[in-house]
Design an enzyme around this catalytic site. Structure first.
Site, PDB file in Angstrom:
ATOM      1  CB  CYS A   1     -38.734 -20.859  11.348  1.00 51.82           C
ATOM      2  SG  CYS A   1     -37.484 -19.844  12.137  1.00 51.82           S
TER       3      CYS A   1
ATOM      4  CB  CYS B   1     -38.376 -15.906  12.490  1.00 54.57           C
ATOM      5  SG  CYS B   1     -36.826 -16.091  11.602  1.00 54.57           S
TER       6      CYS B   1
ATOM      7  CG  HIS C   1     -33.671 -17.646  10.539  1.00 56.02           C
ATOM      8  ND1 HIS C   1     -34.718 -18.516  10.653  1.00 56.02           N
ATOM      9  CD2 HIS C   1     -32.553 -18.369  10.810  1.00 56.02           C
ATOM     10  CE1 HIS C   1     -34.269 -19.714  10.997  1.00 56.02           C
ATOM     11  NE2 HIS C   1     -32.952 -19.651  11.102  1.00 56.02           N
TER      12      HIS C   1
HETATM   13  O1  LIG Z   1     -38.197 -18.227   8.961  1.00 54.85           O
HETATM   14  C1  LIG Z   1     -37.236 -18.609   8.300  1.00 54.85           C
HETATM   15  C2  LIG Z   1     -36.953 -19.967   8.084  1.00 54.85           C
HETATM   16  C3  LIG Z   1     -35.757 -20.303   7.479  1.00 54.85           C
HETATM   17  N1  LIG Z   1     -34.893 -19.336   7.072  1.00 54.85           N
HETATM   18  C4  LIG Z   1     -33.596 -19.706   6.488  1.00 54.85           C
HETATM   19  C5  LIG Z   1     -32.614 -20.263   7.510  1.00 54.85           C
HETATM   20  C6  LIG Z   1     -31.727 -21.132   6.659  1.00 54.85           C
HETATM   21  O2  LIG Z   1     -30.730 -20.301   6.085  1.00 54.85           O
HETATM   22  C7  LIG Z   1     -32.647 -21.625   5.557  1.00 54.85           C
HETATM   23  C8  LIG Z   1     -33.156 -23.027   5.774  1.00 54.85           C
HETATM   24  O3  LIG Z   1     -33.809 -23.133   6.994  1.00 54.85           O
HETATM   25  O4  LIG Z   1     -33.756 -20.724   5.521  1.00 54.85           O
HETATM   26  C9  LIG Z   1     -35.195 -18.005   7.230  1.00 54.85           C
HETATM   27  O5  LIG Z   1     -34.415 -17.129   6.851  1.00 54.85           O
HETATM   28  N2  LIG Z   1     -36.363 -17.675   7.830  1.00 54.85           N
HETATM   29 ZN   LIG Z   2     -36.698 -18.100  10.880  1.00 50.61          ZN
END
Ligand SMILES: O=c1ccn([C@H]2C[C@H](O)[C@@H](CO)O2)c(=O)[nH]1
Ligand SMILES: [Zn+2]
Length: 292
Positions: A117, A120, A90
Site C-alpha cells: 500500500c 508501506c 503492516h
Molecule cells: O501493504 C499492505 C496493505 C495492507 N496490509 C494489512 C493492513 C491491515 O492489517 C490489512 C488490511 O488493510 O492488511 C499490509 O500488511 N500491507
Molecule cells: Zn502497507
C-alpha cells in the site's frame, strides 16, 4: 513437486517455525528444493502470513525482507482489537523492522503477498536506498517505480536512511547487577540508542520480558511523512507473535525513551493494555553526549 520438497526440507531441518533464516539455511533450502530465490521466498510467505494478527480484517499479509547480510526476516500484519485502524502494523513494516533489530544496514529485496500500500511504500522510502526490489506473487518492481515524485528524508534535510543513522547516546553506561529486570531495562535502552528518530529526537526502545525469560525487543523507526512511523511497542509485539508467543506470556514490559517534544509512552501503554494486563514501566533519559 518442489513445494512438497520445500515442506519436507523445512520439516527435516526443523525450520518450519522460524521467523528468521540464516544464509546457510537459505542455501540448504535453495539446493534441496531447486527453487530460485524469488520463488523460494514467495513459497515461504505462508510461514509469515500464519503469524499475522487480524481480528479486524481477517486479511493475512506476509512479507520477507532480505538483508544485505543474506539473512531473511519474516513479517506479518498485526491489528489490535479496540484501537483505531491507524494502530495496525503492516507486514512490510514488520519485516523491515525485524531486519533493523538485527542491525541490517541495507535491504536487498522485500517479498510480499499483496501489493504494498501507499503507507508501506512511504515507509520503505525512508530506507533512502538508491534501489530496493519488491517481489509480488506475479510481478516485481523497483520501489522508485511504485513511488514516483516521492516525499522523503531529503525534503526534511536528512541525508541518511532508516537503517544508517548514527547511534544515540541516551543515559549513562550502567553496570547494574545482572537481574532480569536490569537486563530488560538495558535492552530497552540499547534499542532506544539504536532507534531512528531524526525528526523528533525521541529515541525509544521497548523490551518485553516473557515468562520463559526471553526478551522481545522493539525500536522506534520514524518516517519523514510522520504517520507511517513504526512505534517501538508495535515492533516488540510483532516480534512476540512472529516468535510464536501469545501476549499472556508477557511478564514485564519496559520502555526507555529520550526526553523530547514527542513521547512514545502513552501510545505504547495503550497498545500494550489491549493485549496484556502488565503495566508498562518507563524510563525517560537525557542524551549524554551533545549528539542531538
Ligand atoms: O501493504 C499492505 C496493505 C495492507 N496490509 C494489512 C493492513 C491491515 O492489517 C490489512 C488490511 O488493510 O492488511 C499490509 O500488511 N500491507
Ligand atoms: Zn502497507
Amino acid at each position: 513437486m518442489t513445494h512438497e520438497a520445500l515442506k519436507s526440507s523445512l520439516q527435516q531441518h526443523r525450520l518450519e517455525h522460524l521467523c528468521r533464516f540464516s544464509p546457510e539455511q537459505i542455501t540448504t533450502l535453495l539446493q534441496e528444493t531447486q527453487l530460485g530465490e524469488d520463488t523460494l521466498a514467495l513459497a515461504l510467505l505462508p510461514l509469515a502470513r500464519q503469524k499475522s494478527q487480524v481480528p479486524v480484517s481477517g486479511f493475512r499479509v506476509g512479507a520477507i525482507a532480505i538483508g544485505g547480510s543474506g539473512h531473511w526476516y519474516l513479517g506479518a500484519n498485526m491489528e489490535t482489537a479496540g484501537l483505531p485502524l491507524s494502530s495496525a502494523l503492516h507486514a512490510e513494516q514488520a519485516a523491515i523492522g525485524h531486519a533493523a533489530l538485527f542491525d541490517e544496514h541495507h535491504i536487498e529485496k522485500v517479498i510480499v503477498s499483496a501489493s504494498p500500500c501507499g503507507h508501506c511504500r512511504q515507509f520503505m522510502h525512508e530506507l533512502n536506498q538508491t534501489s530496493l526490489m519488491l517481489v509480488l506473487p506475479d510481478d516485481h518492481f523497483m520501489l522508485a517505480e511504485l513511488l514516483p515524485h516521492a516525499f522523503g528524508p531529503a525534503d526534511l534535510g536528512q541525508t541518511y536512511g532508516m537503517l544508517n543513522g548514527p547511534a544515540g547516546a541516551l543515559g549513562q553506561q550502567q553496570k547494574p547487577p545482572q537481574t532480569e529486570h536490569n537486563l530488560a531495562c538495558l535492552a530497552a535502552q540499547d534499542e532506544a540508542n539504536a532507534s531512528y528518530a531524526p525528526y523528533s529526537h525521541n529515541r525509544a526502545g521497548v523490551a518485553l520480558l516473557l515468562e520463559d525469560g526471553q526478551l522481545c525487543r522493539g525500536r522506534y523507526l520514524e518516517n519523514a511523512a510522520f504517520n507511517p512511523s513504526l512505534g517501538p511497542m508495535q515492533l516488540a509485539l510483532s516480534q512476540l507473535f512472529l516468535q510464536g508467543y501469545t501476549a499472556d506470556k508477557i511478564r514485564r514490559a519496559f520502555i526507555v525513551e529520550a526526553k523530547a517534544e514527542v513521547q512514545q509512552y502513552d501510545a505504547a501503554a495503550q497498545l500494550l493494555s489491549r493485549l496484556s494486563a502488565v503495566t508498562l514501566e518507563r524510563l525517560v533519559l537525557d542524551t549524554v553526549r551533545g549528539e542531538e
